[in-house]
Design a protein around this motif. Structure first.
Motif, PDB file in Angstrom:
ATOM      1  N   LEU A 154      13.529 -17.357   9.807  1.00 23.84           N
ATOM      2  CA  LEU A 154      14.342 -17.888   8.722  1.00 23.84           C
ATOM      3  C   LEU A 154      14.587 -16.776   7.702  1.00 23.84           C
ATOM      4  N   PRO A 155      15.724 -16.778   7.009  1.00 28.50           N
ATOM      5  CA  PRO A 155      15.954 -15.785   5.963  1.00 28.50           C
ATOM      6  C   PRO A 155      14.843 -15.847   4.917  1.00 28.50           C
ATOM      7  N   THR A 156      14.193 -14.722   4.679  1.00 27.35           N
ATOM      8  CA  THR A 156      12.988 -14.709   3.853  1.00 27.35           C
ATOM      9  C   THR A 156      12.988 -13.523   2.898  1.00 27.35           C
ATOM     10  N   ILE A 157      12.597 -13.774   1.640  1.00 29.73           N
ATOM     11  CA  ILE A 157      12.426 -12.739   0.624  1.00 29.73           C
ATOM     12  C   ILE A 157      10.958 -12.747   0.220  1.00 29.73           C
ATOM     13  N   HIS A 158      10.294 -11.609   0.352  1.00 24.94           N
ATOM     14  CA  HIS A 158       8.872 -11.580   0.011  1.00 24.94           C
ATOM     15  C   HIS A 158       8.434 -10.152  -0.270  1.00 24.94           C
ATOM     16  N   ILE A 159       7.144  -9.979  -0.525  1.00 24.51           N
ATOM     17  CA  ILE A 159       6.554  -8.659  -0.701  1.00 24.51           C
ATOM     18  C   ILE A 159       5.638  -8.385   0.484  1.00 24.51           C
ATOM     19  N   ASP A 160       5.128  -7.152   0.572  1.00 22.26           N
ATOM     20  CA  ASP A 160       4.138  -6.815   1.585  1.00 22.26           C
ATOM     21  C   ASP A 160       2.764  -7.124   1.002  1.00 22.26           C
ATOM     22  N   ASN A 161       2.299  -8.346   1.238  1.00 21.85           N
ATOM     23  CA  ASN A 161       1.060  -8.808   0.635  1.00 21.85           C
ATOM     24  C   ASN A 161      -0.155  -8.025   1.127  1.00 21.85           C
ATOM     25  N   GLU A 162      -0.170  -7.693   2.395  1.00 20.85           N
ATOM     26  CA  GLU A 162      -1.315  -6.953   2.930  1.00 20.85           C
ATOM     27  C   GLU A 162      -1.411  -5.564   2.302  1.00 20.85           C
ATOM     28  N   GLN A 163      -0.282  -4.885   2.226  1.00 25.94           N
ATOM     29  CA  GLN A 163      -0.286  -3.542   1.639  1.00 25.94           C
ATOM     30  C   GLN A 163      -0.692  -3.582   0.164  1.00 25.94           C
ATOM     31  N   ALA A 164      -0.185  -4.569  -0.581  1.00 22.12           N
ATOM     32  CA  ALA A 164      -0.513  -4.673  -2.002  1.00 22.12           C
ATOM     33  C   ALA A 164      -2.005  -4.921  -2.210  1.00 22.12           C
ATOM     34  N   ALA A 165      -2.586  -5.809  -1.395  1.00 23.80           N
ATOM     35  CA  ALA A 165      -4.018  -6.083  -1.506  1.00 23.80           C
ATOM     36  C   ALA A 165      -4.841  -4.870  -1.096  1.00 23.80           C
ATOM     37  N   HIS A 166      -4.357  -4.151  -0.090  1.00 22.03           N
ATOM     38  CA  HIS A 166      -5.026  -2.931   0.359  1.00 22.03           C
ATOM     39  C   HIS A 166      -5.089  -1.917  -0.782  1.00 22.03           C
ATOM     40  N   LYS A 167      -3.972  -1.722  -1.479  1.00 21.89           N
ATOM     41  CA  LYS A 167      -3.931  -0.759  -2.570  1.00 21.89           C
ATOM     42  C   LYS A 167      -4.839  -1.172  -3.721  1.00 21.89           C
ATOM     43  N   ALA A 168      -4.880  -2.465  -4.028  1.00 21.74           N
ATOM     44  CA  ALA A 168      -5.760  -2.945  -5.094  1.00 21.74           C
ATOM     45  C   ALA A 168      -7.220  -2.680  -4.750  1.00 21.74           C
ATOM     46  N   THR A 169      -7.580  -2.922  -3.499  1.00 23.21           N
ATOM     47  CA  THR A 169      -8.957  -2.682  -3.058  1.00 23.21           C
ATOM     48  C   THR A 169      -9.270  -1.189  -3.078  1.00 23.21           C
ATOM     49  N   GLU A 170      -8.342  -0.374  -2.617  1.00 22.31           N
ATOM     50  CA  GLU A 170      -8.545   1.075  -2.639  1.00 22.31           C
ATOM     51  C   GLU A 170      -8.715   1.589  -4.070  1.00 22.31           C
ATOM     52  N   TYR A 171      -8.005   0.986  -5.020  1.00 22.43           N
ATOM     53  CA  TYR A 171      -8.147   1.417  -6.408  1.00 22.43           C
ATOM     54  C   TYR A 171      -9.570   1.159  -6.906  1.00 22.43           C
ATOM     55  N   LEU A 172     -10.116  -0.006  -6.590  1.00 26.17           N
ATOM     56  CA  LEU A 172     -11.494  -0.299  -6.986  1.00 26.17           C
ATOM     57  C   LEU A 172     -12.465   0.692  -6.343  1.00 26.17           C
ATOM     58  N   ILE A 173     -12.222   1.022  -5.087  1.00 27.17           N
ATOM     59  CA  ILE A 173     -13.071   1.986  -4.391  1.00 27.17           C
ATOM     60  C   ILE A 173     -12.978   3.362  -5.055  1.00 27.17           C
ATOM     61  N   SER A 174     -11.769   3.721  -5.515  1.00 35.07           N
ATOM     62  CA  SER A 174     -11.587   5.020  -6.175  1.00 35.07           C
ATOM     63  C   SER A 174     -12.361   5.101  -7.478  1.00 35.07           C
ATOM     64  N   LEU A 175     -12.691   3.951  -8.066  1.00 35.46           N
ATOM     65  CA  LEU A 175     -13.487   3.913  -9.295  1.00 35.46           C
ATOM     66  C   LEU A 175     -14.983   3.922  -9.007  1.00 35.46           C
TER      67      LEU A 175
END
Length: 335
Positions: A154-175
């Motif tokens: 179906l025609p769908t508009i969304h974000i890349d949820n997996e990539q966004a969550a991955h980056k958020a987790t990586e940011y915490l790891i970087s800290l």
């Protein structure tokens, strides 16, 4: 079976006004017409063939179905939808599904009864039979925004949820955080599965073992974030030094749980949310979060549906970019 009197009662108007709104919508105000359409959907009234024949072939109304009208996430999405619709001479009828798939059926009935020209879904809490019927060719445009259906084209508009969550987790790891917990949304939701996968892949990429008892499921509400946050923060050692929440409401609930337990943020605990709702800038401390382009999601979804109404070729999958917004709720891992 619901009658026109039931519609009139729900719309707080006379039966004559209801009949006029259904048969000759150009003779009533836009506000009355929308109120009657809402009442028709609520009571499940079905127009008879004679009434349908009197309707215009185009209503200039788009139905937008969302899971919970009280959720602040959808305010900016709806703003984008409305702006694009009104620019094109259309109006928007909001349908609150209330997390009840059965309520969605009444809104789907508005299109074949010529009270709406198309539907935009902001939820996948929809009876699959309705969606599959549309997929098979039921004669009206349907666009999905924010979420998506597994294995349905179906025609769908969304974000890349997996990539966004991955980056958020990586940011915490970087800290320096390695004790990172997560609070997800409902596990049956495809976007929640994606965000959980992003979290798990982020940990795995850093050689951090995933701990199942640090992955709790909420329901996107402030309360569930608070309750799940207390469970995580009242654990005996080791206790998480960071919590990634799959939406901002749950993250704000975690911030309250930390305050109640005298755990300082970000000195003892870092918290990341998801969505960048307005509240995220006004909580204490301000919330680090994943920004979704919600206005753009709404505008893009509406323009896509309007293109479908004009029989234009449209892309079936559009992914918009996210951004990690760093604020005061995250800091270096405690030593």
């Amino acid at each position: 079976m619901p009658t026109i009197k039931d519609v009139a009662r729900a719309a707080n108007c006379s039966t004559a006004t209801v009949s006029r709104a259904l048969a000759n919508p150009e003779k009533v105000s836009d506000a009355t017409r929308q109120r009657v359409a809402q009442a028709v959907a609520e009571v499940g009234y079905s127009l008879n063939a004679a009434a349908r024949n009197l309707r215009r072939s185009e209503s200039r109304t788009i139905v937008v179905i969302l899971p919970d009208i009280a959720n602040p996430f959808f305010s900016e999405v709806i703003s984008g939808l409305e702006a694009a619709a009104h620019q094109a001479g259309y109006q928007v009828l909001l349908g609150d599904a209330g997390h009840n798939p059965e309520r969605v059926k009444s809104y789907f009935n508005l299109v074949p009864s010529n009270q709406a020209d198309g539907i935009i879904l902001l939820t996948t809490e929809v009876p699959l039979a309705l969606v599959k019927e549309r997929q098979a060719g039921s004669g009206f445009p349907l666009v999905v925004a924010c979420e998506y259906f597994d294995n349905l084209s179906l025609p769908t508009i969304h974000i890349d949820n997996e990539q966004a969550a991955h980056k958020a987790t990586e940011y915490l790891i970087s800290l320096g955080h390695r004790a990172i917990a997560t609070i997800s949304g409902p596990g049956r939701n495809p976007i929640c599965k994606d965000r959980l996968a992003g979290y798990q892949h982020g940990l795995a990429g850093a050689g951090i073992q995933v701990q199942p008892d640090w992955m709790l499921e909420g329901d996107f509400s402030f309360h569930s974030g608070y309750e799940r946050g207390r469970i995580l923060l009242q654990r005996e050692s080791p206790r998480p030094t960071a919590i990634f929440c799959q939406n901002d409401e749950m993250a704000i609930g975690v911030l309250k749980a930390a305050r109640d337990l005298n755990i300082s943020v970000p000195e003892q605990l870092s918290v990341i949310g998801f969505d960048d709702i307005g509240f995220s800038q006004y909580c204490e401390p301000e919330l680090t979060t994943v920004h979704q382009p919600r206005q753009a999601i709404g505008r893009t979804a509406m323009r896509l549906l309007l293109d479908m109404l004009k029989d234009r070729d449209v892309p079936f999958d559009q992914t918009l970019k996210t951004q990690l917004i760093v604020r005061g709720s995250t800091g270096r891992a405690p030593e």
